[in-house]
Write a protein that holds these residues in place. Structure first.
Motif, short mmCIF file in Angstrom:
data_model
loop_
_atom_site.label_atom_id
_atom_site.label_comp_id
_atom_site.label_asym_id
_atom_site.label_seq_id
_atom_site.Cartn_x
_atom_site.Cartn_y
_atom_site.Cartn_z
N ARG A 193 0.83 -1.20 0.00
CA ARG A 193 0.00 0.00 0.00
C ARG A 193 0.87 1.25 0.00
NH1 ARG A 193 -4.94 1.48 4.12
NH2 ARG A 193 -5.50 3.40 3.06
N LYS A 194 0.53 2.17 -0.85
CA LYS A 194 1.28 3.42 -0.94
C LYS A 194 0.89 4.36 0.20
CE LYS A 194 1.90 3.21 -5.88
NZ LYS A 194 1.70 3.82 -7.17
N PRO A 195 1.81 5.26 0.57
CA PRO A 195 1.46 6.25 1.61
C PRO A 195 0.27 7.09 1.17
CG PRO A 195 3.81 6.28 1.14
CD PRO A 195 3.17 5.41 0.10
N VAL A 196 -0.54 7.49 2.16
CA VAL A 196 -1.69 8.34 1.88
C VAL A 196 -1.54 9.63 2.68
CG1 VAL A 196 -3.27 6.44 1.37
CG2 VAL A 196 -3.13 7.30 3.69
N GLU A 197 -2.14 10.70 2.21
CA GLU A 197 -2.10 11.97 2.94
C GLU A 197 -2.91 11.84 4.22
OE1 GLU A 197 -2.76 15.58 0.87
OE2 GLU A 197 -1.64 14.92 -0.89
N TRP A 198 -2.51 12.61 5.25
CA TRP A 198 -3.20 12.56 6.54
C TRP A 198 -4.69 12.87 6.38
CZ3 TRP A 198 -2.92 11.04 11.47
CH2 TRP A 198 -1.71 10.53 11.91
N SER A 199 -5.02 13.86 5.57
CA SER A 199 -6.43 14.23 5.42
C SER A 199 -7.24 13.05 4.89
CB SER A 199 -6.57 15.45 4.50
OG SER A 199 -6.01 15.16 3.23
N THR A 200 -6.69 12.31 3.96
CA THR A 200 -7.38 11.12 3.43
C THR A 200 -7.47 10.05 4.50
OG1 THR A 200 -6.52 11.63 1.23
CG2 THR A 200 -7.32 9.38 1.60
N PHE A 201 -6.39 9.83 5.22
CA PHE A 201 -6.35 8.83 6.29
C PHE A 201 -7.42 9.12 7.35
CE2 PHE A 201 -4.62 7.62 10.50
CZ PHE A 201 -4.53 6.24 10.32
N ILE A 202 -7.52 10.39 7.74
CA ILE A 202 -8.50 10.79 8.76
C ILE A 202 -9.92 10.52 8.27
CG2 ILE A 202 -9.48 12.83 9.91
CD1 ILE A 202 -6.51 13.85 10.07
N LYS A 203 -10.19 10.82 7.02
CA LYS A 203 -11.52 10.56 6.45
C LYS A 203 -11.81 9.07 6.39
CE LYS A 203 -11.70 14.78 3.73
NZ LYS A 203 -11.56 15.37 2.39
N GLU A 204 -10.81 8.29 5.95
CA GLU A 204 -11.00 6.83 5.85
C GLU A 204 -11.31 6.21 7.21
OE1 GLU A 204 -7.47 5.15 4.10
OE2 GLU A 204 -7.98 5.87 2.08
N LYS A 205 -10.64 6.68 8.25
CA LYS A 205 -10.86 6.13 9.58
C LYS A 205 -11.96 6.84 10.36
CE LYS A 205 -8.03 3.99 12.11
NZ LYS A 205 -6.99 3.47 12.99
N ASN A 206 -12.51 7.89 9.75
CA ASN A 206 -13.57 8.66 10.41
C ASN A 206 -13.13 9.13 11.81
OD1 ASN A 206 -16.10 9.88 10.62
ND2 ASN A 206 -17.01 8.06 11.54
N LEU A 207 -11.92 9.66 11.88
CA LEU A 207 -11.36 10.11 13.16
C LEU A 207 -11.83 11.52 13.48
CD1 LEU A 207 -7.64 8.94 12.95
CD2 LEU A 207 -9.51 7.85 14.18
N LYS A 208 -12.14 11.73 14.75
CA LYS A 208 -12.37 13.07 15.25
C LYS A 208 -11.00 13.60 15.65
CE LYS A 208 -14.57 15.58 19.02
NZ LYS A 208 -15.31 15.46 20.28
N VAL A 209 -10.58 14.69 15.05
CA VAL A 209 -9.24 15.22 15.29
C VAL A 209 -9.32 16.49 16.15
CG1 VAL A 209 -7.16 16.14 14.22
CG2 VAL A 209 -8.42 14.28 13.12
N LEU A 210 -8.53 16.49 17.21
CA LEU A 210 -8.43 17.67 18.08
C LEU A 210 -7.00 18.15 18.02
CD1 LEU A 210 -10.30 16.26 21.22
CD2 LEU A 210 -11.24 17.71 19.42
N ASN A 211 -6.80 19.39 17.63
CA ASN A 211 -5.48 20.02 17.62
C ASN A 211 -5.42 21.03 18.76
OD1 ASN A 211 -4.28 18.86 15.20
ND2 ASN A 211 -5.88 19.95 14.12
#
Length: 182
Positions: free
Chosen positions: A163-181
């Protein structure tokens, strides 16, 4: 939380005054504990749930372990690969850590299996680079990923995989993560 941001930002000071994720003075420990408690409160974790963190052997990581134990949360802590890891792992377990793994372990299929069994619903990122990726991968789909004052890598890498590397934004969408910065 502003004082906690100052802890993280002051890593450029002289060694005697160095305050950062890896080393905090004892006079700051009460403030650190209060700020970590507010971070854990913001995650709304119920007793019995699991959280994964990087920098598990740092001062902040140790406080997370202690507070998680008090709140009856399970912890999966990632530490740097370095000599003396068995002693570090034992020290963290004595503080209440459930599972402690070196960064190299996170690049194996064993980590994927472990994360699948523990099902961490939240991840705490206090590091740049691959450890941030390891925390993100370990958090269960639909979980919460909290990153504090750190830049995320541009890509999520899949070591030894076709599997090729994916951008973080795509990864977050794929995993449906709630992100807190913070």
């Amino acid at each position: 939380m502003q004082s906690f941001r100052q802890f993280l930002a002051a890593g450029h000071c002289s060694p005697a005054l160095r305050i950062g994720v890896r080393a905090l003075s004892t006079s700051d420990s009460a403030s650190l504990k209060k700020n970590v408690a507010s971070i854990l409160d913001s995650l709304s974790l119920k007793p019995g749930t699991t959280l994964v963190q990087n920098c598990g052997d740092s001062e902040i990581g140790k406080v997370v372990i202690q507070l998680a134990k008090e709140r009856k949360l399970q912890t999966l802590s990632i530490i740097d690969d370095k000599p003396g890891n068995p002693d570090t792992i034992e020290e963290l377990k004595a503080l209440g850590a459930d599972i402690v793994v070196p960064e190299s372990y996170t690049k194996t299929w064993y980590m994927k299996r472990l994360a699948g069994e523990m099902r961490p619903s939240a991840g705490l990122n206090f590091s740049d680079g691959y450890q941030a990726t390891a925390v993100g991968k370990a958090v269960t789909t639909g979980g919460t990923f909290l990153t504090y004052g750190k830049e995320l890598p541009k890509y999520v890498a899949y070591e030894g995989s076709a599997r090729k590397p994916v951008e973080w934004s795509t990864f977050i969408k794929e995993k449906n993560l709630k992100v807190l910065n913070m």
